[in-house]
Design a protein around this motif. Sequence first.
Motif, PDB file in Angstrom:
ATOM      1  N   LEU A  27       1.089  -1.037  -0.073  1.00 14.13           N
ATOM      2  CA  LEU A  27       0.354   0.155   0.315  1.00 14.13           C
ATOM      3  C   LEU A  27       1.340   1.156   0.299  1.00 14.13           C
ATOM      4  CD1 LEU A  27      -2.918   1.357   0.394  1.00 14.13           C
ATOM      5  CD2 LEU A  27      -2.922   1.452   2.322  1.00 14.13           C
ATOM      6  N   TYR A  28       2.087   1.122   0.582  1.00  9.76           N
ATOM      7  CA  TYR A  28       2.642   2.216   0.970  1.00  9.76           C
ATOM      8  C   TYR A  28       3.426   2.717  -0.651  1.00  9.76           C
ATOM      9  CZ  TYR A  28       6.957   4.638   1.354  1.00  9.76           C
ATOM     10  OH  TYR A  28       8.416   5.541   1.248  1.00  9.76           O
ATOM     11  N   HIS A  29       3.980   1.351  -1.056  1.00  7.10           N
ATOM     12  CA  HIS A  29       4.651   1.739  -2.390  1.00  7.10           C
ATOM     13  C   HIS A  29       3.871   2.622  -3.585  1.00  7.10           C
ATOM     14  CE1 HIS A  29       7.947  -1.872  -1.404  1.00  7.10           C
ATOM     15  NE2 HIS A  29       8.397   0.002  -0.729  1.00  7.10           N
ATOM     16  N   LEU A  30       2.501   1.922  -4.135  1.00  5.12           N
ATOM     17  CA  LEU A  30       1.711   2.626  -4.527  1.00  5.12           C
ATOM     18  C   LEU A  30       1.406   3.677  -3.764  1.00  5.12           C
ATOM     19  CD1 LEU A  30      -1.239  -0.695  -4.149  1.00  5.12           C
ATOM     20  CD2 LEU A  30       0.177  -0.009  -6.424  1.00  5.12           C
ATOM     21  N   GLY A  31       1.292   4.496  -2.340  1.00  5.20           N
ATOM     22  CA  GLY A  31       1.163   5.419  -2.534  1.00  5.20           C
ATOM     23  C   GLY A  31       1.824   6.702  -2.696  1.00  5.20           C
ATOM     24  N   ILE A  32       3.387   5.561  -3.139  1.00  2.79           N
ATOM     25  CA  ILE A  32       4.711   7.279  -3.183  1.00  2.79           C
ATOM     26  C   ILE A  32       4.249   6.822  -5.217  1.00  2.79           C
ATOM     27  CG2 ILE A  32       5.414   7.097  -1.262  1.00  2.79           C
ATOM     28  CD1 ILE A  32       7.410   5.140  -2.038  1.00  2.79           C
ATOM     29  N   GLY A  33       3.009   5.641  -6.261  1.00  4.99           N
ATOM     30  CA  GLY A  33       3.369   6.218  -7.126  1.00  4.99           C
ATOM     31  C   GLY A  33       4.017   4.777  -7.844  1.00  4.99           C
ATOM     32  N   ALA A  34       4.449   3.713  -7.294  1.00  2.30           N
ATOM     33  CA  ALA A  34       4.965   2.593  -7.618  1.00  2.30           C
ATOM     34  C   ALA A  34       3.675   1.580  -8.173  1.00  2.30           C
ATOM     35  CB  ALA A  34       5.634   1.226  -6.415  1.00  2.30           C
ATOM     36  N   GLY A  35       3.853   1.114  -9.392  1.00  2.00           N
ATOM     37  CA  GLY A  35       3.268   0.440 -10.734  1.00  2.00           C
ATOM     38  C   GLY A  35       2.717   0.882 -11.653  1.00  2.00           C
ATOM     39  N   ALA A  36       3.301   2.021 -11.671  1.00  2.00           N
ATOM     40  CA  ALA A  36       2.621   3.508 -12.040  1.00  2.00           C
ATOM     41  C   ALA A  36       3.603   3.194 -14.006  1.00  2.00           C
ATOM     42  CB  ALA A  36       2.551   5.000 -12.311  1.00  2.00           C
ATOM     43  N   THR A  53       4.903  -4.185  -6.328  1.00  2.00           N
ATOM     44  CA  THR A  53       4.234  -4.883  -5.843  1.00  2.00           C
ATOM     45  C   THR A  53       3.545  -6.098  -5.937  1.00  2.00           C
ATOM     46  OG1 THR A  53       3.728  -4.747  -8.017  1.00  2.00           O
ATOM     47  CG2 THR A  53       3.415  -2.233  -7.070  1.00  2.00           C
ATOM     48  N   LEU A  54       4.131  -6.476  -6.081  1.00  2.00           N
ATOM     49  CA  LEU A  54       3.941  -8.286  -6.129  1.00  2.00           C
ATOM     50  C   LEU A  54       4.616  -8.523  -4.819  1.00  2.00           C
ATOM     51  CD1 LEU A  54       2.388 -10.676  -7.077  1.00  2.00           C
ATOM     52  CD2 LEU A  54       4.137 -10.992  -8.589  1.00  2.00           C
ATOM     53  N   GLU A  55       4.561  -9.502  -3.548  1.00  2.00           N
ATOM     54  CA  GLU A  55       4.738  -9.904  -2.498  1.00  2.00           C
ATOM     55  C   GLU A  55       5.393 -11.126  -2.970  1.00  2.00           C
ATOM     56  OE1 GLU A  55       0.279 -12.009  -3.422  1.00  2.00           O
ATOM     57  OE2 GLU A  55       1.166  -9.688  -3.733  1.00  2.00           O
ATOM     58  N   SER A  56       5.459 -11.749  -3.828  1.00  2.00           N
ATOM     59  CA  SER A  56       5.816 -12.707  -4.237  1.00  2.00           C
ATOM     60  C   SER A  56       7.651 -12.646  -4.415  1.00  2.00           C
ATOM     61  CB  SER A  56       5.795 -14.294  -5.244  1.00  2.00           C
ATOM     62  OG  SER A  56       5.245 -12.972  -6.045  1.00  2.00           O
ATOM     63  N   ARG A  57       7.976 -11.227  -5.020  1.00  2.00           N
ATOM     64  CA  ARG A  57       9.200 -10.699  -5.325  1.00  2.00           C
ATOM     65  C   ARG A  57       9.467  -9.346  -4.400  1.00  2.00           C
ATOM     66  NH1 ARG A  57       8.649 -10.286 -12.100  1.00  2.00           N
ATOM     67  NH2 ARG A  57       7.872 -12.241 -12.171  1.00  2.00           N
ATOM     68  N   LEU A  58       8.922  -8.832  -3.078  1.00  2.00           N
ATOM     69  CA  LEU A  58       8.252  -7.838  -2.582  1.00  2.00           C
ATOM     70  C   LEU A  58      10.056  -7.196  -1.985  1.00  2.00           C
ATOM     71  CD1 LEU A  58       6.454  -5.428  -2.442  1.00  2.00           C
ATOM     72  CD2 LEU A  58       5.718  -6.868   0.172  1.00  2.00           C
ATOM     73  N   HIS A  59      10.669  -6.526  -2.334  1.00  2.00           N
ATOM     74  CA  HIS A  59      11.047  -5.774  -1.438  1.00  2.00           C
ATOM     75  C   HIS A  59      10.806  -4.526  -0.730  1.00  2.00           C
ATOM     76  CE1 HIS A  59      13.209  -3.165  -4.781  1.00  2.00           C
ATOM     77  NE2 HIS A  59      12.175  -3.163  -4.537  1.00  2.00           N
ATOM     78  N   VAL A  60      11.605  -3.774  -0.242  1.00  2.00           N
ATOM     79  CA  VAL A  60      11.044  -2.949   1.010  1.00  2.00           C
ATOM     80  C   VAL A  60      11.730  -1.389   0.618  1.00  2.00           C
ATOM     81  CG1 VAL A  60      10.396  -1.934   2.969  1.00  2.00           C
ATOM     82  CG2 VAL A  60       9.981  -4.514   3.081  1.00  2.00           C
ATOM     83  N   LEU A  61      11.373  -0.850  -0.028  1.00  2.00           N
ATOM     84  CA  LEU A  61      11.931   0.716   0.200  1.00  2.00           C
ATOM     85  C   LEU A  61      12.252   1.061   1.507  1.00  2.00           C
ATOM     86  CD1 LEU A  61      12.411   2.495  -2.567  1.00  2.00           C
ATOM     87  CD2 LEU A  61      10.955   4.112  -1.662  1.00  2.00           C
ATOM     88  N   THR A 220       6.097  12.768  -1.247  1.00  2.00           N
ATOM     89  CA  THR A 220       6.738  13.439  -1.888  1.00  2.00           C
ATOM     90  C   THR A 220       8.900  12.884  -1.947  1.00  2.00           C
ATOM     91  OG1 THR A 220       6.355  15.230  -2.780  1.00  2.00           O
ATOM     92  CG2 THR A 220       8.645  15.374  -3.549  1.00  2.00           C
ATOM     93  N   TYR A 221       9.184  12.380  -0.707  1.00  2.00           N
ATOM     94  CA  TYR A 221      10.546  12.093   0.454  1.00  2.00           C
ATOM     95  C   TYR A 221      10.318  10.853  -0.680  1.00  2.00           C
ATOM     96  CZ  TYR A 221      13.419  10.605   4.194  1.00  2.00           C
ATOM     97  OH  TYR A 221      14.322  10.405   4.561  1.00  2.00           O
ATOM     98  N   GLY A 222       9.103   9.538  -0.226  1.00  2.00           N
ATOM     99  CA  GLY A 222       9.365   8.336  -1.176  1.00  2.00           C
ATOM    100  C   GLY A 222       9.507   8.070  -2.267  1.00  2.00           C
ATOM    101  N   SER A 223       8.810   8.973  -2.823  1.00  2.00           N
ATOM    102  CA  SER A 223       8.514   8.633  -4.567  1.00  2.00           C
ATOM    103  C   SER A 223      10.297   8.888  -4.969  1.00  2.00           C
ATOM    104  CB  SER A 223       8.176   9.844  -5.545  1.00  2.00           C
ATOM    105  OG  SER A 223       6.695   9.852  -4.324  1.00  2.00           O
ATOM    106  N   THR A 224      10.459  10.190  -4.355  1.00  2.00           N
ATOM    107  CA  THR A 224      12.124  10.392  -4.878  1.00  2.00           C
ATOM    108  C   THR A 224      12.927   9.511  -4.558  1.00  2.00           C
ATOM    109  OG1 THR A 224      11.681  13.386  -4.083  1.00  2.00           O
ATOM    110  CG2 THR A 224      14.067  12.288  -4.409  1.00  2.00           C
ATOM    111  N   LEU A 225      12.813   9.231  -3.218  1.00  2.00           N
ATOM    112  CA  LEU A 225      13.848   7.628  -3.100  1.00  2.00           C
ATOM    113  C   LEU A 225      13.710   6.381  -4.157  1.00  2.00           C
ATOM    114  CD1 LEU A 225      15.826   7.005  -1.674  1.00  2.00           C
ATOM    115  CD2 LEU A 225      14.386   5.662   0.273  1.00  2.00           C
ATOM    116  N   LYS A 226      12.424   6.515  -4.301  1.00  2.00           N
ATOM    117  CA  LYS A 226      12.999   5.471  -5.415  1.00  2.00           C
ATOM    118  C   LYS A 226      13.583   6.059  -6.959  1.00  2.00           C
ATOM    119  CE  LYS A 226       8.409   2.696  -7.380  1.00  2.00           C
ATOM    120  NZ  LYS A 226       9.131   2.978  -9.483  1.00  2.00           N
ATOM    121  N   ALA A 227      12.955   6.943  -7.401  1.00  2.00           N
ATOM    122  CA  ALA A 227      13.015   7.104  -8.361  1.00  2.00           C
ATOM    123  C   ALA A 227      14.990   7.386  -8.657  1.00  2.00           C
ATOM    124  CB  ALA A 227      13.455   9.048  -8.689  1.00  2.00           C
ATOM    125  N   VAL A 228      15.726   7.204  -6.898  1.00  2.00           N
ATOM    126  CA  VAL A 228      17.316   7.440  -6.784  1.00  2.00           C
ATOM    127  C   VAL A 228      17.836   6.048  -7.339  1.00  2.00           C
ATOM    128  CG1 VAL A 228      19.079   7.959  -5.554  1.00  2.00           C
ATOM    129  CG2 VAL A 228      17.486   9.554  -5.758  1.00  2.00           C
TER     130      VAL A 228
END
Length: 291
Positions: A27-36, A53-61, A220-228
């Motif tokens: 849910l957090y990953h989707l909230g910062i834009g993952a999957g788009a 987004t997929l539980e079988s491959r999931l890692h945690v930002l 924004t903080y999470g979205s930015t870290l994901k991009a990096v």
Amino acid sequence: MPIDAAKALAAEPRSSEITWDHKDVQLYHLGIGAGARPDKDSPATDPDELRYTLESRLHVLPSFATVAGAGAPAVIRGLSLPGIEVDLARVLHGGQSLTVHRPLPVAGTATATGRIAAVYDKGKAAVLVMRTEVADADGPLWTNDSRIFVRGEGGWGGDRGPSLRLDAPTGEPDRTVERPLREDQALLYRLSGDWNPLHADPEFAKLAGFERPILHGLCTYGSTLKAVVDTLLDGDVTRVRSYATRFAGVVYPGETLRIRMWRRDGAVRVAVSAVERDDAPVLADTVVEHA
């Protein structure tokens, strides 16, 4: 004075148990834009996004640490501590820093201990530094510092505190990416636990001085870290050691983030702006330290 600095600093730390599982992470990953789709040429379902987004491959930002446990965010918790009594409409999240002691597990139970680590007098505002340290049975997991600005509560002659401003990065960025945000991004992100009406209620937003609800700074903080991580760290979340930023301006849902990145020895310097408002600064003094 609504803020009693001595009382706030002397207060006993508060501890609570927090738990989370893969659904909270997803849910957090989707909230910062993952999957788009990061751009129009990307596939509708990007395989690289499945690690978010997929539980079988999931890692945690690592920025998931700011919402883990789905309790009230530090900005809200800090306002309920002894010596602190302020109006939520006068509160802004000024900055955030995160130190990662170990990779975050997909599911866990831990103890979160929070306290006011510092109170600064900035003249027209007070700054509270809310520190949260989290550990599980195997030891420390992460430490979060939230800098909370309370407008109109400064001026008592206290310590101004250190300046966290950095010299601007020089030269052309190594990478620049743009990340569009959904119109309902704030409504989705707040499901991870930040229920501040500033991000959802137009009337409350106007009382706080904004034309309409603004996006959570931590989104924004999470979205930015994901991009990096995706762009310069080979998609490997475990390489992140620390992440700090200053919230330099607001973001409105539906806008596009322009994220500029400069490689440095063991670190990435980052600057983020809002494309639709002539590159208005959003995040500044931003550093991701990595392995």
